[in-house]
Scaffold this active site. Structure first.
Site, PDB file in Angstrom:
ATOM      1  N   GLU A  80      -1.802  -4.911  -1.784  1.00  0.00           N
ATOM      2  CA  GLU A  80      -1.566  -5.816  -0.654  1.00  0.00           C
ATOM      3  C   GLU A  80      -1.941  -7.262  -0.933  1.00  0.00           C
ATOM      4  O   GLU A  80      -2.010  -8.068   0.005  1.00  0.00           O
ATOM      5  CB  GLU A  80      -2.260  -5.316   0.630  1.00  0.00           C
ATOM      6  CG  GLU A  80      -1.731  -3.978   1.149  1.00  0.00           C
ATOM      7  CD  GLU A  80      -0.397  -4.055   1.896  1.00  0.00           C
ATOM      8  OE1 GLU A  80      -0.026  -5.149   2.365  1.00  0.00           O
ATOM      9  OE2 GLU A  80       0.282  -3.011   1.987  1.00  0.00           O
ATOM     10  N   ASP A 129      -9.973  -0.422   3.554  1.00  0.00           N
ATOM     11  CA  ASP A 129      -8.817  -1.013   4.234  1.00  0.00           C
ATOM     12  C   ASP A 129      -9.230  -1.426   5.649  1.00  0.00           C
ATOM     13  O   ASP A 129     -10.130  -0.817   6.243  1.00  0.00           O
ATOM     14  CB  ASP A 129      -7.716   0.071   4.320  1.00  0.00           C
ATOM     15  CG  ASP A 129      -6.311  -0.482   4.516  1.00  0.00           C
ATOM     16  OD1 ASP A 129      -6.146  -1.484   5.217  1.00  0.00           O
ATOM     17  OD2 ASP A 129      -5.381   0.141   3.966  1.00  0.00           O
ATOM     18  N   ASP A 176      -6.953  -6.395   2.454  1.00  0.00           N
ATOM     19  CA  ASP A 176      -7.375  -6.723   3.817  1.00  0.00           C
ATOM     20  C   ASP A 176      -8.628  -5.967   4.268  1.00  0.00           C
ATOM     21  O   ASP A 176      -9.095  -6.163   5.391  1.00  0.00           O
ATOM     22  CB  ASP A 176      -6.224  -6.599   4.819  1.00  0.00           C
ATOM     23  CG  ASP A 176      -5.706  -5.180   4.999  1.00  0.00           C
ATOM     24  OD1 ASP A 176      -6.504  -4.227   4.988  1.00  0.00           O
ATOM     25  OD2 ASP A 176      -4.480  -5.026   5.183  1.00  0.00           O
ATOM     26  N   HIS A 179      -6.990  -1.061   7.840  1.00  0.00           N
ATOM     27  CA  HIS A 179      -6.095  -0.145   8.548  1.00  0.00           C
ATOM     28  C   HIS A 179      -6.247   1.280   8.024  1.00  0.00           C
ATOM     29  O   HIS A 179      -6.627   1.484   6.872  1.00  0.00           O
ATOM     30  CB  HIS A 179      -4.639  -0.584   8.353  1.00  0.00           C
ATOM     31  CG  HIS A 179      -4.399  -2.037   8.622  1.00  0.00           C
ATOM     32  ND1 HIS A 179      -4.491  -2.995   7.641  1.00  0.00           N
ATOM     33  CD2 HIS A 179      -4.091  -2.686   9.776  1.00  0.00           C
ATOM     34  CE1 HIS A 179      -4.247  -4.187   8.167  1.00  0.00           C
ATOM     35  NE2 HIS A 179      -4.006  -4.035   9.470  1.00  0.00           N
ATOM     36  N   ASP A 227      -3.684   3.442   7.814  1.00  0.00           N
ATOM     37  CA  ASP A 227      -2.447   3.825   7.124  1.00  0.00           C
ATOM     38  C   ASP A 227      -2.133   5.306   7.327  1.00  0.00           C
ATOM     39  O   ASP A 227      -1.770   6.028   6.391  1.00  0.00           O
ATOM     40  CB  ASP A 227      -2.518   3.452   5.637  1.00  0.00           C
ATOM     41  CG  ASP A 227      -2.632   1.941   5.440  1.00  0.00           C
ATOM     42  OD1 ASP A 227      -2.450   1.190   6.417  1.00  0.00           O
ATOM     43  OD2 ASP A 227      -2.916   1.514   4.304  1.00  0.00           O
ATOM     44  N   HIS A 269       3.959   1.066   4.298  1.00  0.00           N
ATOM     45  CA  HIS A 269       2.585   0.855   3.803  1.00  0.00           C
ATOM     46  C   HIS A 269       1.547   1.320   4.828  1.00  0.00           C
ATOM     47  O   HIS A 269       0.383   1.483   4.471  1.00  0.00           O
ATOM     48  CB  HIS A 269       2.343  -0.609   3.396  1.00  0.00           C
ATOM     49  CG  HIS A 269       2.238  -1.584   4.518  1.00  0.00           C
ATOM     50  ND1 HIS A 269       1.692  -2.831   4.364  1.00  0.00           N
ATOM     51  CD2 HIS A 269       2.623  -1.510   5.825  1.00  0.00           C
ATOM     52  CE1 HIS A 269       1.730  -3.486   5.518  1.00  0.00           C
ATOM     53  NE2 HIS A 269       2.299  -2.714   6.421  1.00  0.00           N
ATOM     54  N   ASP A 310      -7.404  -1.966  -0.451  1.00  0.00           N
ATOM     55  CA  ASP A 310      -6.481  -2.881   0.220  1.00  0.00           C
ATOM     56  C   ASP A 310      -7.187  -4.234   0.366  1.00  0.00           C
ATOM     57  O   ASP A 310      -8.318  -4.297   0.867  1.00  0.00           O
ATOM     58  CB  ASP A 310      -6.116  -2.290   1.598  1.00  0.00           C
ATOM     59  CG  ASP A 310      -5.038  -3.066   2.333  1.00  0.00           C
ATOM     60  OD1 ASP A 310      -5.018  -4.312   2.256  1.00  0.00           O
ATOM     61  OD2 ASP A 310      -4.213  -2.420   3.013  1.00  0.00           O
ATOM     62  N   HIS A 343       0.792  -1.230   0.000  1.00  0.00           N
ATOM     63  CA  HIS A 343       0.000   0.000   0.000  1.00  0.00           C
ATOM     64  C   HIS A 343       0.826   1.283   0.000  1.00  0.00           C
ATOM     65  O   HIS A 343       0.263   2.376  -0.169  1.00  0.00           O
ATOM     66  CB  HIS A 343      -1.009  -0.010   1.158  1.00  0.00           C
ATOM     67  CG  HIS A 343      -2.354   0.536   0.773  1.00  0.00           C
ATOM     68  ND1 HIS A 343      -3.481   0.338   1.529  1.00  0.00           N
ATOM     69  CD2 HIS A 343      -2.749   1.287  -0.291  1.00  0.00           C
ATOM     70  CE1 HIS A 343      -4.511   0.950   0.936  1.00  0.00           C
ATOM     71  NE2 HIS A 343      -4.087   1.532  -0.162  1.00  0.00           N
TER      72      HIS A 343
HETATM   73  C1  DIR Z   1       0.168  -0.997  11.201  1.00  0.00           C
HETATM   74  C2  DIR Z   1      -0.261  -1.980  10.124  1.00  0.00           C
HETATM   75  N1  DIR Z   1      -0.839   0.004  11.442  1.00  0.00           N
HETATM   76  C3  DIR Z   1       1.493  -0.340  10.833  1.00  0.00           C
HETATM   77  N2  DIR Z   1      -0.602  -1.355   8.911  1.00  0.00           N
HETATM   78  C4  DIR Z   1      -0.998  -2.011   7.791  1.00  0.00           C
HETATM   79  O1  DIR Z   1       2.482  -1.068  10.719  1.00  0.00           O
HETATM   80  O2  DIR Z   1       1.542   0.860  10.661  1.00  0.00           O
HETATM   81  N3  DIR Z   1      -1.491  -1.420   6.777  1.00  0.00           N
HETATM   82  N4  DIR Z   1      -0.908  -3.311   7.716  1.00  0.00           N
HETATM   83  O3  DIR Z   1      -2.054  -1.973   5.688  1.00  0.00           O
HETATM   84 MN    MN Z   2      -3.467  -0.429   3.578  1.00  0.00          MN
HETATM   85 MN    MN Z   3      -4.505  -2.882   5.439  1.00  0.00          MN
END
Ligand code: DIR
Ligand code: MN
Ligand code: MN
Ligand code: MN
Length: 299
Positions: free
Chosen positions: A271, A123, A228, A125, A127, A140, A226, A96
């Site tokens: 992703e 998503d 996920d 998350h 991000d 990401h 994303d 991402h």
């Molecule tokens: C988590 C995971 N918030 C980080 N983030 C992800 O590492 O900043 N984003 N997986 O897609």
């Molecule tokens: Mn993401």
């Molecule tokens: Mn994500």
């Protein structure tokens, strides 16, 4: 539509490798013929390669900042030039972090047209970390903070570029936010529709609101999807799964409504990690969802 497929095999923004195989898996799952079947003209330009930003670092913890910065510059230009050419870019990820570049380029193009760019971020998350707040240092998890102009990313793009107003960003499907990330999100004023709000109001009501806001502002819409966002039961092929995600029909109806709106001008599919997938299940589902976004109808 005149669609251009652009592979962005970046995986160094994620905590584990494998997303570099994403573009190949989406092609193998038939993304081009699926779009052609719907009557679109599709040109697959193959995979891009990142500019060299060797030696570049950011204060704080941002792993592989030079490489991700190089990708950002490449993708900024690719998004801008493809849109300027009157075509619709679909970026095949890749992790991402690629959206740092694609959104920057799309925002630059919108600005030139005297229009505003809105971003729909689907998503698990948010991000919205920065190199200072990130617990992982994985870039990401920082894309939205970057293109909303949060401090901490200076030098990734060579000059001050138009950024996206946080109130023009709509997040949908969120169910995992880090502590300091939450504070930044609140401060910035991003529109966050978490899984609970999908549970309570339904995704149709939320999508209606988003579509009305964008069309009322005569905006352009970039969708960043994303893998996920989806529940891991239906899309296991991604590196940071979180239980309780979007269902098969929630994802489809969102795409169907976006197609009907006619507002979407650029798209990221990110992703997908084919190394973690189950016999192409997630890749096939993503291609199905892209089809719905481009006019596939049940009836
Ligand atoms: C988590 C995971 N918030 C980080 N983030 C992800 O590492 O900043 N984003 N997986 O897609
Ligand atoms: Mn993401
Ligand atoms: Mn994500
Ligand atoms: Mn506004």
């Amino acid at each position: 539509k005149n669609i251009v497929l652009l592979g962005a095999p970046v995986e160094e923004g994620a905590g584990r490798l494998g997303c570099a195989m994403g573009p190949a898996a989406l092609r193998l799952a038939g993304i081009q013929p699926a779009l052609e079947k719907l009557g679109h003209t599709v040109e697959d330009r193959g995979n891009l390669a990142p500019e060299n930003l060797s030696g570049f670092t950011l204060p704080g913890l941002a792993r592989n900042a030079a490489l991700i910065g190089g990708w950002t510059r490449t993708l900024d230009r690719a998004a801008y030039e493809t849109l300027k050419d009157g075509r619709m870019p679909i970026f095949l990820g890749g992790d991402h972090s690629l959206s740092m570049g694609t959104v920057a380029g799309a925002a630059r193009h919108a600005e030139e047209q005297g229009r505003k760019l809105f971003v729909l971020w689907m998503d698990a998350h948010a991000d919205f970390n920065t190199p200072v707040t990130s617990p992982s240092g994985n870039m990401h998890g920082m894309s939205v903070a970057f293109f909303c102009g949060v401090d901490g990313f200076s030098g990734i793009l060579p000059d001050d570029r138009p950024v996206v107003a946080p109130e023009h960003v709509f997040m949908c499907g969120i169910r995992s936010i880090d502590l300091d990330e939450r504070a930044e999100l609140t401060k910035a004023g991003v529109n966050v529709f978490d899984m609970r709000s999908i549970d309570e109001h339904g995704i149709v009501a939320l999508m209606k609101r988003i579509i009305e806001t964008v069309s009322g502002a005569d905006g352009l819409l970039h969708v960043s999807f994303d893998t996920d966002f989806l529940d891991p039961d239906i899309a296991p092929g991604t590196g940071t799964i979180v239980r309780g995600g979007g269902t098969y029909r929630e994802a489809h109806v969102a795409m169907e409504m976006l197609y009907d709106s006619g507002l979407v001008t650029s798209l990221d599919i990110v992703e997908l990690n084919p190394f973690l997938d189950d016999r192409g299940k997630s890749a096939y589902l993503l291609v199905e969802l892209v089809s719905s976004l481009f006019g596939q109808k049940i009836f």
